[in-house]
Design a protein around this motif. Structure first.
Motif, mmCIF file in Angstrom:
data_model
loop_
_atom_site.group_PDB
_atom_site.id
_atom_site.type_symbol
_atom_site.label_atom_id
_atom_site.label_comp_id
_atom_site.label_asym_id
_atom_site.label_seq_id
_atom_site.Cartn_x
_atom_site.Cartn_y
_atom_site.Cartn_z
ATOM 1 N N LEU A 76 -0.415 -7.185 9.236
ATOM 2 C CA LEU A 76 -1.795 -6.856 8.849
ATOM 3 C C LEU A 76 -2.639 -8.115 9.033
ATOM 4 C CD1 LEU A 76 -1.522 -4.863 5.482
ATOM 5 C CD2 LEU A 76 -1.875 -3.957 7.772
ATOM 6 N N VAL A 94 1.788 -8.267 -2.109
ATOM 7 C CA VAL A 94 1.893 -7.240 -1.059
ATOM 8 C C VAL A 94 3.037 -6.271 -1.379
ATOM 9 C CG1 VAL A 94 1.097 -8.825 0.758
ATOM 10 C CG2 VAL A 94 3.547 -8.642 0.304
ATOM 11 N N VAL A 107 3.251 -3.651 4.479
ATOM 12 C CA VAL A 107 2.438 -2.458 4.719
ATOM 13 C C VAL A 107 1.119 -2.462 3.962
ATOM 14 C CG1 VAL A 107 4.319 -0.897 5.346
ATOM 15 C CG2 VAL A 107 3.665 -1.106 2.945
ATOM 16 N N ARG A 108 1.033 -3.213 2.880
ATOM 17 C CA ARG A 108 -0.175 -3.100 2.066
ATOM 18 C C ARG A 108 -0.356 -4.349 1.211
ATOM 19 N NH1 ARG A 108 -0.142 2.112 -1.769
ATOM 20 N NH2 ARG A 108 0.647 3.055 0.133
ATOM 21 N N LYS A 109 -1.619 -4.777 1.119
ATOM 22 C CA LYS A 109 -1.945 -5.890 0.208
ATOM 23 C C LYS A 109 -2.422 -5.263 -1.099
ATOM 24 C CE LYS A 109 -5.749 -9.030 0.326
ATOM 25 N NZ LYS A 109 -6.641 -9.842 1.154
ATOM 26 N N LYS A 153 5.343 4.567 0.056
ATOM 27 C CA LYS A 153 4.834 3.562 0.987
ATOM 28 C C LYS A 153 5.550 3.615 2.326
ATOM 29 C CE LYS A 153 3.590 1.000 -2.992
ATOM 30 N NZ LYS A 153 4.147 2.007 -3.920
ATOM 31 N N ARG A 175 -1.615 4.973 8.767
ATOM 32 C CA ARG A 175 -1.593 3.509 8.818
ATOM 33 C C ARG A 175 -2.690 2.931 7.910
ATOM 34 N NH1 ARG A 175 1.086 -1.140 10.882
ATOM 35 N NH2 ARG A 175 -0.494 -2.619 11.478
ATOM 36 N N GLY A 203 -1.847 2.355 4.383
ATOM 37 C CA GLY A 203 -0.855 1.334 4.058
ATOM 38 C C GLY A 203 0.540 1.918 3.941
#
Ligand code: SAM
Ligand code: SF4
Length: 429
Positions: free
Chosen positions: A33, A42, A50-52, A191, A216, A219
């Motif tokens: 990312l 994250v 995948v995600r913050k 997730k 996407r 996330g």
């Protein structure tokens, strides 16, 4: 899902590799990312960031986990002990090599697959669990699966949604698929989601790319499981943001493969699997157990071929004979054959992630627990909308057909807690 722990990104190395920290435990992940920096909190799945998440949110969740995390580790360590006295000298010699992290020869793999004495099998499984614990600690992952279409242009002899089977067909629209993923993500915190279907060309590249881009943005680590599609399609989906692919080679025996998957070849399937790896997909692959004509030597070759393909995750399960398919009278596969294969796969590729498949859960209601105690460390929860779920009948008596998502999550989380497993990401191999 409440059953997930945020990590702190503590370093970014060359090649977009990052180091994350879970209460002092470090993992390597792919930092994929743009807007993340060292110090951020994250979520990682399948070795991919995948995600913050906002710091205050992360700290609140970590506060909840700080004691449970260490309690679970203790439970896992206590369960992962071995009683080697029950092993024959031959099996003991092979397993001593495993302890020394030496590669096993094909004859040694075969000798383990041929064990039948229940006392010896018990020890075999315990050692596999111990190796899993040594390599991955108590980390475990849960993915959701959305089965979005049961149309298929293929006629695999074992499959309950093969083209020639007279069955009710459904296709979820692009919007329905996106909504199902959003529901699973927002309501239950999934997730990582597997998008699976028959080989259904109604979903052209444009539709698939739209779905992938939407997920996407949420996330989510997207696993594509759509069978033999063109390399171009898989490339476009990677570019759109899909980062994982599940494609089994089904059997390493070309003769059996071609009998059971008419019109397709093992060579083409393996070529595609290698291409997926080359594109950079997190790869899950593997085989079916109990195909007609299969020997223990084929199973040993299946394990070695999986290792050669260097997947991030092993996915194999028993063939479940299914009414109104050419293999409906195939003998039922024994649970021990699956558990032995699991244990031996753990020895052959000790660092691998091994999935408990729904087909194994179908064998009986303790199989999932036993698999987690025989080397497995990943699970899947069916999040297909209930109105479609019973139609994705790839085999009879499929587990979890009626379960609401929250019920499946509770059952899975309770099981993982009872075994001392934590929802930290397993990181890259
Ligand atoms: N169509 C895609 C493909 O074949 O890769 C993805 C969907 S397919 C239903 C997913 C997996 O289901 C296959 O890889 C196969 O191993 C498994 N499968 C199909 N029929 C089965 C059966 N009767 N018992 C157990 N597994 C089965
Ligand atoms: Fe189609 Fe996959 Fe079933 Fe084969 S296994 S018939 S490709 S859905």
């Amino acid at each position: 899902m409440c059953y997930a722990i945020p990590a702190k990104l503590i370093e970014i190395l060359e090649g977009n590799i990052g180091i994350i920290d879970y209460f002092g435990e470090k993992r390597r992940i792919l930092v994929d990312l743009d807007d993340v920096k060292v110090g951020d909190y994250v979520y990682a799945q399948g070795g991919v960031l995948v995600r913050k998440i906002p710091e205050n949110e992360a700290l609140e969740i970590l506060e909840h986990w700080k004691e449970i995390f260490f309690q679970l580790k203790k439970t896992d360590e206590a369960i992962s002990t071995i009683d080697q006295d029950k092993l024959s000298p031959n099996a003991l010699a092979v397993l001593q090599k495993v302890n020394l992290r030496k590669s096993l020869k094909k004859e040694e793999i075969l000798s383990l697959l041929e064990l039948t004495d229940p006392a010896e099998l018990k020890v075999l499984y315990e050692i596999a669990n111990n190796v899993r614990q040594r390599e991955h600690g108590n980390a475990s992952c849960i993915h959701g699966i959305i089965e979005f279409s049961n149309y298929c242009s293929n006629n695999c002899l074992y499959c309950g949604i093969r083209k020639e089977k007279n069955t009710s067909r459904y296709r979820m629209s692009v919007d329905e698929i996106i909504a199902a993923a959003k529901y699973a993500s927002d309501e239950f915190g999934f997730k990582a989601i597997v998008l699976q279907s028959g080989e259904d060309l109604w979903y052209d590249d444009e539709k698939l790319v739209t779905i992938v881009k939407a997920l996407r943005k949420m996330g989510i680590l997207i696993f594509i499981s759509i069978g033999l599609r063109s390399k171009e399609t898989y490339r476009k989906l990677y570019e759109a943001g899909a980062r994982a692919a599940l494609l089994r080679f089904e059997t390493s025996n070309a003769e059996i493969f071609e009998k059971l998957r008419p019109g397709t070849t093992l060579e083409d399937r393996i070529d595609l699997i290698k291409y997926l790896r080359k594109l950079g997909y997190v790869l899950a692959t593997g085989f079916m157990l109990g195909l007609p004509g299969e020997t223990n030597l084929d199973i040993a070759n299946n394990i070695l071929l999986t290792k050669y393909l260097a997947p991030d995750m092993y996915s194999f399960g028993p063939l479940i004979p299914t009414q109104d398919t050419p293999l409906q009278d195939n003998p039922k596969v024994s649970k021990d054959l699956v558990l032995k294969t699991m244990a031996v796969s753990r020895f052959v590729d000790s660092n691998s992630n091994i999935l408990v498949t729904t087909a194994l859960e179908t064998l009986d209601n303790t199989a999932k627990r036993e698999a987690l105690l025989s080397g497995a460390n990943s699970l899947m929860i069916n999040i297909t909308p209930l109105k479609y779920r019973h139609l994705y009948a790839i085999y009879d008596n499929k587990a979890g057909m009626e379960d609401e998502i929250d019920v499946s999550i509770k059952e899975t989380v309770d099981l993982l807690y009872s075994l001392g497993r934590s929802p930290t990401d397993l990181g890259l191999k």
